[in-house]
Design an enzyme around this catalytic site. Structure first.
Site, PDB file in Angstrom:
ATOM      1  N   LYS A  28       0.841  -1.207   0.000  1.00 43.28           N
ATOM      2  CA  LYS A  28       0.000   0.000   0.000  1.00 43.28           C
ATOM      3  C   LYS A  28       0.872   1.251   0.000  1.00 43.28           C
ATOM      4  CE  LYS A  28      -3.795  -2.431   2.259  1.00 43.28           C
ATOM      5  NZ  LYS A  28      -4.569  -2.714   3.482  1.00 43.28           N
ATOM      6  N   GLN A  81      -4.657  -1.592   9.561  1.00 45.99           N
ATOM      7  CA  GLN A  81      -4.580  -2.906   8.916  1.00 45.99           C
ATOM      8  C   GLN A  81      -5.183  -3.972   9.831  1.00 45.99           C
ATOM      9  OE1 GLN A  81      -3.607  -3.428   5.769  1.00 45.99           O
ATOM     10  NE2 GLN A  81      -3.918  -5.621   5.913  1.00 45.99           N
ATOM     11  N   ASP A 139     -10.925   2.852   4.113  1.00 42.02           N
ATOM     12  CA  ASP A 139     -11.378   1.457   4.022  1.00 42.02           C
ATOM     13  C   ASP A 139     -12.903   1.362   3.906  1.00 42.02           C
ATOM     14  OD1 ASP A 139      -9.435  -0.571   3.985  1.00 42.02           O
ATOM     15  OD2 ASP A 139      -8.997  -0.310   6.122  1.00 42.02           O
TER      16      ASP A 139
HETATM   17  N1  GUN Z   1      -6.972  -6.936   5.951  1.00 39.87           N
HETATM   18  C1  GUN Z   1      -7.431  -7.672   4.913  1.00 39.87           C
HETATM   19  N2  GUN Z   1      -8.118  -6.885   4.063  1.00 39.87           N
HETATM   20  C2  GUN Z   1      -8.087  -5.633   4.573  1.00 39.87           C
HETATM   21  C3  GUN Z   1      -8.610  -4.390   4.142  1.00 39.87           C
HETATM   22  O1  GUN Z   1      -9.278  -4.263   3.111  1.00 39.87           O
HETATM   23  N3  GUN Z   1      -8.354  -3.342   4.941  1.00 39.87           N
HETATM   24  C4  GUN Z   1      -7.636  -3.448   6.076  1.00 39.87           C
HETATM   25  N4  GUN Z   1      -7.448  -2.349   6.800  1.00 39.87           N
HETATM   26  N5  GUN Z   1      -7.133  -4.569   6.515  1.00 39.87           N
HETATM   27  C5  GUN Z   1      -7.357  -5.666   5.747  1.00 39.87           C
END
Ligand code: GUN
Length: 273
Positions: free
Chosen positions: A47, A91, A114
């Site tokens: 990311k 996350q 998100d």
């Molecule tokens: N862990 C797995 N998928 C995601 C996501 O889309 N966002 C976040 N913050 N953590 C994740």
């Protein structure tokens, strides 16, 4: 035909980069990583790299898994009020002593890239416009649109009901006038539902969509990603057996994963004041 998430993702990222330059968008994404989950470390690194590549400032804040819930919530509150921060992402998964729902509630809906905060989830469920749509379902819609796959009126089957993928996916398909079925571990006769669906989106994390369950017009989207007993990265769908017998299918890796990154960057480039 293969739905090439990698290629579409690159195209979207290139487009975002130009948009960010042209409009001089000053976005700053803060990613919080708690603990040392190996997969999360890779996701967070990807990311950050994607953000930097297209001109979004990014900061990763790492905490040991011993951080208390209160400390994490305090940090989020501070970031909510920091005018230099335009996006906040925590996350997942989090350690057990931290309630992910409290974390989702703490993030300002206007910085919730998100789309997991109750205001954004609620707006989506009400058919209103949230500030942000969750990255994975939004990325899947972008991929279907790129290949001109009709969603309106389609019978769409979503397998899995997680808050990250299944539920928001169903809502987003419904917004686009699909007829949506949600399948989960209590669903009976999954095979025949897969067989008759126009679009199948599988987000389970287990091999579940196998040979002979599909039809030649099926569109198969595989959200699952895990290592099989030989250590090879694989998805929910038996790609080798199915890829030649359906209309469209996403590979793993190279399908939904890169689209999630592109979609998250689309969100991260949106700045609300
Ligand atoms: N862990 C797995 N998928 C995601 C996501 O889309 N966002 C976040 N913050 N953590 C994740």
């Amino acid at each position: 035909m293969i739905l090439d998430g990698k290629a579409v993702s690159n195209k979207i990222l290139e487009h975002l980069k130009l948009k960010i330059q042209e409009f001089n968008i000053k976005a700053h994404l803060v990613v919080i990583l708690v603990g040392d989950d190996p997969a999360s470390q890779i996701y967070v690194r990807n990311k950050k790299l994607a953000a930097e590549k297209i001109g979004i400032r990014s900061t990763v804040i790492k905490y040991k898994s011993a951080i208390t819930e209160a400390e994490l919530l305090d940090k989020i509150e501070q970031l909510n009020h920091d005018a230099n921060v335009t996006g906040i992402l925590v996350q997942l998964p989090l350690p057990e002593h931290i309630d992910k729902n409290k974390v989702a509630q703490a993030i300002s809906p206007k910085k919730d890239v998100d789309g997991f905060s109750p205001e954004n989830v609620g707006k989506l469920a009400m058919g209103l416009e949230p500030y942000f749509y969750p990255a994975t379902p939004q990325g899947i819609i972008m991929l279907l649109d790129e290949y001109d796959i009709p969603i309106q009126g389609a019978d769409a089957l979503v397998i899995g009901r997680s808050n990250i993928v299944g539920r928001p996916m169903a809502q987003m398909l419904l917004r686009r006038n699909a007829t949506v079925t949600m399948a989960h571990s209590y669903t009976k006769d999954l095979d025949s539902k897969i067989k008759t669906a126009d679009i199948v989106i599988s987000a389970v994390g287990k091999k579940i969509v196998r040979c002979k369950m599909v039809n030649k017009n099926s569109v198969i989207v595989d959200v699952g990603i895990f290592r099989d007993s030989n250590g090879k990265l694989t998805g929910d769908v038996d790609f080798e057996m199915l890829s030649s017998s359906v209309k469209y299918i996403t590979p793993v890796p190279g399908g939904v994963g890169p689209m999630t990154i592109a979609s998250l960057m689309y969100n991260a480039s949106k700045v609300y004041h």
